[in-house]
Design a protein around this motif. Structure first.
Motif, PDB file in Angstrom:
ATOM      1  N   LEU A  45       0.855  -1.184   0.000  1.00 34.56           N
ATOM      2  CA  LEU A  45       0.000   0.000   0.000  1.00 34.56           C
ATOM      3  C   LEU A  45       0.891   1.233   0.000  1.00 34.56           C
ATOM      4  O   LEU A  45       1.785   1.365   0.837  1.00 34.56           O
ATOM      5  N   TYR A  46       0.646   2.129  -0.977  1.00 36.44           N
ATOM      6  CA  TYR A  46       1.406   3.377  -1.072  1.00 36.44           C
ATOM      7  C   TYR A  46       0.436   4.553  -0.999  1.00 36.44           C
ATOM      8  O   TYR A  46      -0.546   4.601  -1.737  1.00 36.44           O
ATOM      9  N   ILE A  47       0.716   5.483  -0.101  1.00 43.56           N
ATOM     10  CA  ILE A  47      -0.078   6.709   0.031  1.00 43.56           C
ATOM     11  C   ILE A  47       0.821   7.863  -0.396  1.00 43.56           C
ATOM     12  O   ILE A  47       1.788   8.200   0.295  1.00 43.56           O
ATOM     13  N   LEU A  48       0.516   8.455  -1.542  1.00 43.58           N
ATOM     14  CA  LEU A  48       1.361   9.481  -2.139  1.00 43.58           C
ATOM     15  C   LEU A  48       0.579  10.782  -2.252  1.00 43.58           C
ATOM     16  O   LEU A  48      -0.483  10.829  -2.873  1.00 43.58           O
ATOM     17  N   CYS A  49       1.094  11.816  -1.643  1.00 46.59           N
ATOM     18  CA  CYS A  49       0.407  13.107  -1.578  1.00 46.59           C
ATOM     19  C   CYS A  49       1.061  14.090  -2.549  1.00 46.59           C
ATOM     20  O   CYS A  49       2.289  14.120  -2.690  1.00 46.59           O
ATOM     21  N   THR A  50       0.245  14.926  -3.190  1.00 46.59           N
ATOM     22  CA  THR A  50       0.738  15.845  -4.220  1.00 46.59           C
ATOM     23  C   THR A  50       0.533  17.301  -3.805  1.00 46.59           C
ATOM     24  O   THR A  50       0.858  17.675  -2.684  1.00 46.59           O
ATOM     25  N   ALA A  51      -0.023  18.104  -4.710  1.00 44.39           N
ATOM     26  CA  ALA A  51      -0.016  19.560  -4.570  1.00 44.39           C
ATOM     27  C   ALA A  51      -0.625  20.055  -3.266  1.00 44.39           C
ATOM     28  O   ALA A  51      -0.090  20.982  -2.639  1.00 44.39           O
ATOM     29  N   GLY A  52      -1.754  19.452  -2.842  1.00 42.18           N
ATOM     30  CA  GLY A  52      -2.422  19.957  -1.646  1.00 42.18           C
ATOM     31  C   GLY A  52      -1.546  19.894  -0.404  1.00 42.18           C
ATOM     32  O   GLY A  52      -1.536  20.825   0.414  1.00 42.18           O
ATOM     33  N   MET A  53      -0.795  18.805  -0.258  1.00 41.53           N
ATOM     34  CA  MET A  53       0.075  18.657   0.912  1.00 41.53           C
ATOM     35  C   MET A  53       1.365  19.457   0.770  1.00 41.53           C
ATOM     36  O   MET A  53       1.980  19.839   1.779  1.00 41.53           O
ATOM     37  N   ARG A  54       1.788  19.732  -0.455  1.00 40.89           N
ATOM     38  CA  ARG A  54       3.053  20.457  -0.643  1.00 40.89           C
ATOM     39  C   ARG A  54       2.989  21.870  -0.065  1.00 40.89           C
ATOM     40  O   ARG A  54       4.013  22.417   0.351  1.00 40.89           O
ATOM     41  N   VAL A  55       1.805  22.471  -0.101  1.00 37.89           N
ATOM     42  CA  VAL A  55       1.686  23.862   0.362  1.00 37.89           C
ATOM     43  C   VAL A  55       1.639  23.946   1.880  1.00 37.89           C
ATOM     44  O   VAL A  55       1.757  25.037   2.433  1.00 37.89           O
ATOM     45  N   LEU A  56       1.471  22.818   2.577  1.00 37.39           N
ATOM     46  CA  LEU A  56       1.431  22.847   4.031  1.00 37.39           C
ATOM     47  C   LEU A  56       2.833  22.953   4.606  1.00 37.39           C
ATOM     48  O   LEU A  56       3.803  22.475   4.004  1.00 37.39           O
ATOM     49  N   PRO A  57       2.982  23.562   5.776  1.00 34.72           N
ATOM     50  CA  PRO A  57       4.286  23.559   6.448  1.00 34.72           C
ATOM     51  C   PRO A  57       4.736  22.119   6.734  1.00 34.72           C
ATOM     52  O   PRO A  57       3.908  21.220   6.913  1.00 34.72           O
ATOM     53  N   GLU A  58       6.031  21.902   6.763  1.00 38.16           N
ATOM     54  CA  GLU A  58       6.565  20.546   6.945  1.00 38.16           C
ATOM     55  C   GLU A  58       6.085  19.929   8.254  1.00 38.16           C
ATOM     56  O   GLU A  58       5.839  18.727   8.340  1.00 38.16           O
ATOM     57  N   ARG A  59       5.945  20.757   9.292  1.00 31.64           N
ATOM     58  CA  ARG A  59       5.491  20.242  10.580  1.00 31.64           C
ATOM     59  C   ARG A  59       4.091  19.632  10.469  1.00 31.64           C
ATOM     60  O   ARG A  59       3.826  18.558  11.016  1.00 31.64           O
ATOM     61  N   GLU A  60       3.195  20.288   9.731  1.00 29.12           N
ATOM     62  CA  GLU A  60       1.836  19.772   9.560  1.00 29.12           C
ATOM     63  C   GLU A  60       1.828  18.540   8.654  1.00 29.12           C
ATOM     64  O   GLU A  60       1.045  17.610   8.865  1.00 29.12           O
ATOM     65  N   GLN A  61       2.699  18.522   7.661  1.00 27.84           N
ATOM     66  CA  GLN A  61       2.809  17.338   6.815  1.00 27.84           C
ATOM     67  C   GLN A  61       3.213  16.114   7.651  1.00 27.84           C
ATOM     68  O   GLN A  61       2.616  15.032   7.536  1.00 27.84           O
ATOM     69  N   MET A  62       4.243  16.284   8.483  1.00 27.80           N
ATOM     70  CA  MET A  62       4.749  15.158   9.272  1.00 27.80           C
ATOM     71  C   MET A  62       3.722  14.664  10.277  1.00 27.80           C
ATOM     72  O   MET A  62       3.650  13.457  10.567  1.00 27.80           O
ATOM     73  N   ALA A  63       2.901  15.554  10.828  1.00 24.76           N
ATOM     74  CA  ALA A  63       1.879  15.140  11.785  1.00 24.76           C
ATOM     75  C   ALA A  63       0.850  14.234  11.115  1.00 24.76           C
ATOM     76  O   ALA A  63       0.414  13.223  11.691  1.00 24.76           O
ATOM     77  N   ILE A  64       0.461  14.569   9.902  1.00 24.73           N
ATOM     78  CA  ILE A  64      -0.498  13.733   9.162  1.00 24.73           C
ATOM     79  C   ILE A  64       0.131  12.385   8.825  1.00 24.73           C
ATOM     80  O   ILE A  64      -0.492  11.326   8.989  1.00 24.73           O
ATOM     81  N   ILE A  65       1.379  12.404   8.351  1.00 26.50           N
ATOM     82  CA  ILE A  65       2.057  11.161   7.983  1.00 26.50           C
ATOM     83  C   ILE A  65       2.239  10.254   9.196  1.00 26.50           C
ATOM     84  O   ILE A  65       2.048   9.034   9.116  1.00 26.50           O
ATOM     85  N   GLU A  66       2.600  10.814  10.329  1.00 25.91           N
ATOM     86  CA  GLU A  66       2.798  10.006  11.538  1.00 25.91           C
ATOM     87  C   GLU A  66       1.518   9.301  11.962  1.00 25.91           C
ATOM     88  O   GLU A  66       1.546   8.144  12.391  1.00 25.91           O
ATOM     89  N   ASP A  67       0.394   9.977  11.823  1.00 29.63           N
ATOM     90  CA  ASP A  67      -0.868   9.334  12.185  1.00 29.63           C
ATOM     91  C   ASP A  67      -1.179   8.175  11.236  1.00 29.63           C
ATOM     92  O   ASP A  67      -1.646   7.120  11.674  1.00 29.63           O
ATOM     93  N   LEU A  68      -0.912   8.353   9.965  1.00 30.40           N
ATOM     94  CA  LEU A  68      -1.171   7.279   9.004  1.00 30.40           C
ATOM     95  C   LEU A  68      -0.275   6.082   9.275  1.00 30.40           C
ATOM     96  O   LEU A  68      -0.733   4.929   9.258  1.00 30.40           O
ATOM     97  N   VAL A  69       1.004   6.338   9.536  1.00 32.26           N
ATOM     98  CA  VAL A  69       1.942   5.238   9.791  1.00 32.26           C
ATOM     99  C   VAL A  69       1.564   4.486  11.064  1.00 32.26           C
ATOM    100  O   VAL A  69       1.693   3.254  11.145  1.00 32.26           O
TER     101      VAL A  69
END
Length: 607
Positions: free
Chosen positions: A169-193
């Protein structure tokens, strides 16, 4: 010696001698005859198979086409040899899950997995989309796995339960997540993992979820289209277009199928990706660094030691160069220019409906209004396509006269004499929805059709629209801005990317083999490129006779030539042996004759 005479009506005779054949020679001749008969019997099926293999190249291409069309059938989930994979595309407006499948690898280390999109019992693609995009989870990242639950539940229901633990299973995020600050990106990824593995048994880890760049997305799209078109397959026909690609140092090159480049113009952005066969040199380190950001070099082979599958792809995205956004930039430009000119010349052009700005990029007699800063600019279509093209020139933002790179971005050289491109999205809509010219692109015919369209009055165009003369996908918005978008597409292609006007190898398309090609296919192809090693190892552990059967069947033309060489060698050896036997018998005969002449004859008694 036996003497044979042939006579005919004429008083002439021919005589020749046939030497007697010894029993030993007869045995050798019988053995040679038997050997040739056995060889012929063996050669017949091998030759037939080889001729069919070498003489049916076009038929195989057609069979490949039929096979790809056959991919539209329902997937047989009862087949235990099938493997599955899942890709979630987390875009800006929503997220979609795609389910793929593939059979066991064929054991050839030079072939990719035969990955296809899964289809349900109704032969519909197994795809599900939800809105909005995952970026809305930025304020509540601990709910990201809940956001993903409907998509993964949908995929789990289609993949056989016994296959879940081995389904990546691969979850790949594009333009919508790119505009978020890295801290918010990592918080979402950590919950998924952390939480996805608690609810689903798929093969999923931290490396399987990421925010991909626009460059990665472009590379995956390039892989997808070339895989579907079979451009990663081996060369099978002398008529196939090939390209020489340098790998590593400049002296090493390989010959393989010519890949296709892609140009995709959406509403907001423009993207181009194509292979760069030759290494590129730069005049300065600064230019080299800028170019490296747009060049992606990767190995699609399952073994990184092999360089046959190393590809060097130029890919870049031009934000604001999509069809809709370009129109906004154009309206901003003419608004500012008109306001400035009115101020300098004390005019009111465009500020009142009775004195509109004459826009060459709108159909004749069409009226429109542009509102900026609480002011309104009134437009009236002039329908002059060539004037529209010239007016769009500044929007290309070319850097300087010598390089003329669009938007000041470095563009790797294109060999227009040996290349091929596909144009998607706006390239297809501009050529097909109204002009009905989708497919093979001809710049001269397109320019003529676009000129004719722009010069038609708006009332005539709407009448043709209601009469059903345009594509069913065409709407009022398309009719209104077709003149502008066709001019913009033309300028981007020929003045921006500098395609020759007589370039013959551009095709505009929406579907390939009757199906939509997504970048997610290229993503899973790239992510699973090492999986064939497992099947190859299993193949190598099979009994030797099984492997030999595969080799002898696949490479039967090599066996054919080996058989010919063996027979020729046997015939030569046999002839040499007969010559030696004949010479030995001749020497023995001469010795017997010499002895008879040397020994005197004893007279008979009483004579």
């Amino acid at each position: 010696m036996a003497r044979i005479s042939f006579s005919c009506l004429y008083p002439v005779s021919w005589h020749f001698s046939v030497p007697p054949i010894s029993p030993f020679a007869r045995r050798h001749l019988a053995f040679l005859t038997l050997f040739i008969l056995v060889f012929i019997l063996m050669l017949i099926p091998v030759t037939d198979l080889w001729l069919r293999r070498s003489g049916a190249q076009k038929d195989r291409q057609f069979e490949k086409y039929l096979a790809r069309v056959g991919d539209l059938e329902a997937t047989d989930t009862q087949n235990p040899s099938l493997n599955y994979g899942i890709v979630v595309d987390c875009g800006s407006s929503g997220s979609r899950v795609f389910v793929y499948f593939w059979p066991q690898h064929n054991g050839n280390p030079h072939d990719l997995l035969d990955i296809k999109q899964m289809r349900d019992q109704s032969s519909k693609p197994v795809v599900k989309k939800i809105k909005p995009g995952i970026s809305v989870m930025a304020s509540t990242p601990d709910k990201a796995s809940d956001y993903m639950f409907p998509l993964l539940s949908f995929a789990a229901a289609h993949v056989p339960a016994e296959k879940h633990k081995e389904t990546p299973l691969y979850i790949l995020c594009t333009a919508g997540m790119r505009v978020l600050p890295e801290r918010e990106q990592m918080a979402i990824i950590e919950d998924l993992v952390r939480n996805v593995p608690l609810k689903f048994g798929f093969l999923f880890s931290e490396s399987h979820v990421e925010v991909i760049s626009g460059k990665q997305e472009g590379v995956y799209a390039w892989i997808s289209i070339n895989f579907v078109l079979g451009r990663f397959d081996h060369i099978e026909d002398d008529d196939e277009a090939v390209v020489a690609v340098t790998v590593g140092n400049l002296e090493e090159f390989i010959l393989r199928k010519r890949t296709v480049g892609i140009i995709d113009m959406g509403g907001g952005s423009l993207q181009i990706a194509y292979e760069v066969p030759s290494s590129v040199t730069f005049s300065s380190p600064e230019k080299e660094e800028a170019a490296k950001a747009m060049l992606a070099e990767f190995n699609l082979g399952c073994d990184l030691q092999h360089t046959e599958h190393v590809y060097r792809v130029y890919v870049t995205t031009f934000l604001g160069f999509g069809g809709n956004y370009a129109r906004q930039r154009y309206e901003d430009m003419i608004f500012n220019e008109t306001v400035t000119r009115n101020r300098l010349l004390a005019q009111e052009t465009g500020m009142r409906p009775d004195s509109p700005y004459l826009d060459p990029c709108l159909p004749a007699e069409l009226t429109d209004t542009v509102e900026r800063s609480s002011q309104a600019l009134h437009l009236r279509g002039k329908g002059e396509w060539d004037a529209c093209r010239q007016q769009l020139e500044p929007l290309l933002l070319r850097s300087n006269a010598s390089q003329a790179y669009m938007n000041g971005v470095y563009q790797s050289p294109i060999d227009f004499t040996n290349s091929e491109f596909y144009g998607f999205s706006e390239f297809f809509y501009c050529t097909e929805d109204v002009l009905r010219m989708g497919g093979e692109y001809n710049s001269y015919k397109f320019a003529k059709a676009a000129q004719d369209y722009c010069s038609m009055t708006w009332s005539a165009l709407t009448q043709r629209f209601h009469s059903g003369l345009f594509s069913s996908h065409a709407d009022q918005h398309r009719l209104k801005y077709q003149c502008f978008k066709s001019a913009w597409m033309y300028q981007v292609l020929h003045d921006g990317f500098r395609f020759p006007y007589d370039y013959p190898n551009l095709r505009t398309a929406q579907l390939v083999y009757d199906r939509e090609v997504q970048w997610t296919l290229g993503a899973i192809l790239f992510k699973t490129r090492f999986l064939p090693l497992r099947d190859i190892r299993q193949e190598s552990n099979r009994p030797a006779h099984v492997n030999w059967f595969r080799v002898s069947f696949v490479y039967n033309h090599y066996l054919f030539f080996v058989c010919i060489l063996v027979v020729l060698l046997a015939i030569v050896l046999y002839i040499l042996r007969l010559r030696r036997i004949h010479r030995r018998q001749a020497r023995l005969a001469m010795l017997d004759l010499w002895m008879e002449e040397a020994v005197p004859t004893t007279p008979a008694p009483g004579i």
